[in-house]
Write an enzyme that holds these catalytic residues in place. Structure first.
Site, short mmCIF file in Angstrom:
data_model
loop_
_atom_site.label_atom_id
_atom_site.label_comp_id
_atom_site.label_asym_id
_atom_site.label_seq_id
_atom_site.Cartn_x
_atom_site.Cartn_y
_atom_site.Cartn_z
N ARG A 19 3.86 8.16 -7.54
CA ARG A 19 5.38 6.91 -6.62
C ARG A 19 6.02 6.11 -7.69
O ARG A 19 5.51 5.79 -8.34
CB ARG A 19 5.03 6.71 -6.12
CG ARG A 19 4.71 7.79 -4.40
CD ARG A 19 4.27 6.80 -2.84
NE ARG A 19 3.45 6.01 -2.72
CZ ARG A 19 3.34 4.62 -2.60
NH1 ARG A 19 5.12 4.08 -2.60
NH2 ARG A 19 2.91 3.46 -3.08
N TYR B 258 6.02 15.23 -7.98
CA TYR B 258 4.52 15.07 -7.83
C TYR B 258 4.68 14.38 -6.28
O TYR B 258 5.84 13.71 -5.65
CB TYR B 258 4.74 13.21 -8.56
CG TYR B 258 3.62 12.65 -8.28
CD1 TYR B 258 2.34 12.89 -8.28
CD2 TYR B 258 3.68 11.50 -7.43
CE1 TYR B 258 1.30 11.81 -7.75
CE2 TYR B 258 2.85 10.51 -6.23
CZ TYR B 258 1.62 11.28 -6.94
OH TYR B 258 0.29 10.53 -6.20
N HIS C 174 1.31 2.33 8.20
CA HIS C 174 0.24 2.96 7.16
C HIS C 174 -0.79 2.82 7.68
O HIS C 174 -1.54 1.48 7.11
CB HIS C 174 1.34 2.15 6.05
CG HIS C 174 0.42 2.62 4.64
ND1 HIS C 174 0.31 2.18 3.82
CD2 HIS C 174 0.12 3.97 4.23
CE1 HIS C 174 -0.55 3.08 2.32
NE2 HIS C 174 -0.60 3.75 3.26
N SER D 12 -2.86 -1.13 -0.93
CA SER D 12 -4.20 0.04 -1.98
C SER D 12 -4.98 -0.79 -2.51
O SER D 12 -4.91 -1.57 -2.79
CB SER D 12 -3.06 1.00 -3.28
OG SER D 12 -2.13 -0.18 -3.70
N ASP E 161 -4.73 7.69 6.48
CA ASP E 161 -3.23 6.94 5.71
C ASP E 161 -1.95 6.82 6.72
O ASP E 161 -1.62 6.05 6.58
CB ASP E 161 -3.49 8.29 5.15
CG ASP E 161 -1.95 7.32 3.91
OD1 ASP E 161 -2.17 5.94 3.78
OD2 ASP E 161 -0.78 7.41 3.60
#
Length: 590
Positions: free
Chosen positions: A69, A197, A226, A248, A277
């Site tokens: 990303r 991607y 999230h 993350s 997620d």
């Protein structure tokens, strides 16, 4: 496939814009998926893997300049810049549409336009939402067929409704100088150009399920977060659900699919994965908060996934999975990545496509798999997928857990005093930078609710929405906790064993929600009494546990200074309730 005027009119506009040679509707059938796989293999876009060892599994390699990303190229295009807020890149929507349409114009010449109707959430669920993505990439179609529910059934549910999200994806030339991922929250529109991607082009994922959905949720009185969703079943067969948000590299997928310690398994405890997620949450008829996982698969980071760290994730990848940018074992046409095992293949192909001697290549500092290489695996493959996974009504949420990677200051677990104190805890979530991260070492990088890259509007308004949800839920609101698996000793080693033993902490959290255990009040909230965390079967002393449950006033006074600095960027949009929480913390640390 549909008579919906708004859908058909938009698709006509798209055809005129991108001028494809062919148009294909994705109908959700296995036959069509199989035909597309064959076509992708014939053009070299995909490689069919060893079908005995990895049935229905395929390999894909992205462009070398297109592996993650790109936050610097990700924009929120709200009409007013202030509505995007200080944590997002903003672009004027008029300017953005013109620029993007100029890039997209004619880019499907010689290509096929695939139209993907998809549902985020079980088809027909009252908590689900629908999107339509147009793409020129079979890779995108095949990934979306794993990550979402696609096809005719979605259009049947949509009917004539105008409540759907437009998504245009154009690979163009995969030019990173002209790569843009733009979100138009007021128009329910996403446009992505010059990328192939996953996170930039599977528009149902972060683009819709978080950036657009968070804005919809604010306006419609629900929450798009999230967060993983996890069920804990006790030996009596009762299941309690928790949602958890981590930035993350904090073990989110590992927690979502954790295996309880042996002693718990022997007694009949189980863990059920609802999602790893994203969580969409609405108030149910009984006043409680209910969550669904809007996705249908796992888009996981491959390196580091192995039979010790996360066996359930690894088993999930063993059929029907697409592997992206991992290494290949050319002897048996299977996949390999760092930490999968200690035996890199000798006859290997590294992720960019060069044939190498695996052990020698690694010894020289090479990586067979890109650090952000991925697997796209069907959720139904997961051995611990929840029986509730496909049920549209969602699961009732007992607790919300925040957490980051902090070597000190933050205890192993604590509970917020109330909902607003919990919103404060979520808003200050963060991880301390390590040598591996760019920038200064030892600085706390705040990532509120782990939503910093994914909130589709002003984060101050997002905090306010959380506070309003608390008012709406009242005494039915989930309890809020914070965990920190990452306290380190003087030598920099993690003190808490983590992985499956995190179950012991989640058990305490659930007992708190049920009112079955007491706690100790501290300046930041409630911490467990050490004896209330079950250490049975674990070589871990109660004194060490007490140490990682301590709350140091001086350290938290310093933390408060950092929070005050972080809050400044939100200006007058910072809710008064959070200012009050900060003042309370400061007073408690004197």
């Amino acid at each position: 496939m549909t008579n919906n005027k708004t859908v058909l009119n938009w698709l006509e506009e798209m055809k005129e814009l991108v001028t494809p040679d062919n148009v294909v509707w994705i109908d959700g059938s296995e036959e069509q998926v199989e035909a597309l796989r064959k076509e992708a293999c014939s053009t070299g876009e995909m490689i069919k893997l060893n079908q005995d060892k990895l049935p229905d599994c395929y390999y894909h390699r992205t462009a070398v300049n297109d592996v993650a990303r790109v936050e610097g190229r990700t924009f929120i295009c709200s009409k007013k810049e202030e509505d995007a807020g200080p944590t997002n890149h903003w672009m004027d929507p008029e300017k953005a549409y013109k620029m993007l349409f100029d890039i997209a114009r004619g880019s499907y010449k010689g290509r096929t336009m695939y139209i993907i109707p998809y549902s985020m959430g079980p088809v027909g669920s009252p908590l689900a939402k629908i999107g339509i993505e147009v793409t020129d990439s079979i890779y995108v179609v095949l990934n979306m067929s794993i990550m979402t529910r696609t096809g005719k059934a979605v259009l049947d549910v949509l009917g004539d409704s105008t409540d759907w999200v437009k998504g245009l994806h154009c690979k163009v030339d995969v030019d990173e100088e002209k790569r843009y991922i733009c979100h138009f929250p007021e128009d329910n529109y996403i446009i992505s150009v010059n990328s192939g991607y996953g996170g930039n082009v599977l528009l149902g994922k972060k683009c819709f399920a978080l950036r657009i959905a968070s804005y919809q949720a604010k306006n419609e009185g629900w929450m798009a977060e999230h967060m993983l969703i996890l069920g804990i079943e006790n030996p009596q067969g009762e299941v309690k659900y928790v949602c958890a948000a981590f930035p993350s590299a904090c073990g989110k997928t590992n927690l979502a699919m954790m295996i309880p310690p042996e002693g718990y398994k022997a007694k009949g405890y189980k863990v059920w994965t609802v999602g790893d997620d994203i969580s969409w949450m609405r108030q149910g008829p009984d006043g409680r908060l209910y969550a669904i996982n809007p996705e249908n698969g796992f888009f996981g980071v491959a390196p580091g996934t192995n039979m010790k760290s996360n066996p359930n994730a690894l088993i999930s990848t063993q059929k029907g999975t697409i592997f992206t940018n991992v290494g290949r074992n050319l002897d048996d046409n299977t996949v390999w990545w760092e930490s999968l095992d200690k035996n890199p293949p000798v006859n290997a192909q590294e992720w960019k496509g060069a044939d190498v001697n695996g052990p020698e290549f690694i010894a020289e500092g090479g990586k067979l798999a890109h650090p952000n290489s991925r697997f796209t695996a069907p959720a139904k493959n997961c051995p611990c997928i929840s029986p509730e996974f496909d049920k549209g009504e969602g699961v009732p949420v007992s607790a919300i857990i925040f957490g980051g990677r902090r070597p000190d200051t933050v205890p192993l677990v604590y509970q917020s005093r109330d909902w607003n104190a919990g919103v404060f805890v979520g808003s200050i979530t963060g991880s301390e930078t390590t040598a591996a991260a760019a920038g200064a070492v030892g600085v706390v990088r705040r990532d509120p609710m782990a939503m910093l890259p994914f909130c589709g509007y002003h984060m101050g308004d997002y905090f306010q929405h959380w506070i309003e949800m608390g008012e709406k839920l009242g005494d039915k609101a989930p309890k809020i906790f914070n965990v920190n698996w990452f306290r380190t000793d003087a030598d920099g080693h993690f003190i808490w064993p983590g992985f499956g033993d995190n179950f012991r902490v989640v058990e305490w959290i659930i007992k708190r929600c049920e009112g079955k255990v007491d706690a100790v009040e501290t300046p930041i909230g409630f911490v467990p009494k050490a004896e209330d965390i079950n250490l049975e079967g674990l070589d871990f002393s109660i004194d060490t546990l007490k140490e990682i449950l301590t709350v140091d006033k001086a350290a938290w006074a310093k933390e408060a200074e950092g929070i005050e600095e972080f809050y400044k960027q939100f200006g007058d949009k910072l809710p008064q309730a959070l200012k009050d929480q900060l003042e309370t913390l400061k007073a408690n640390c004197k």
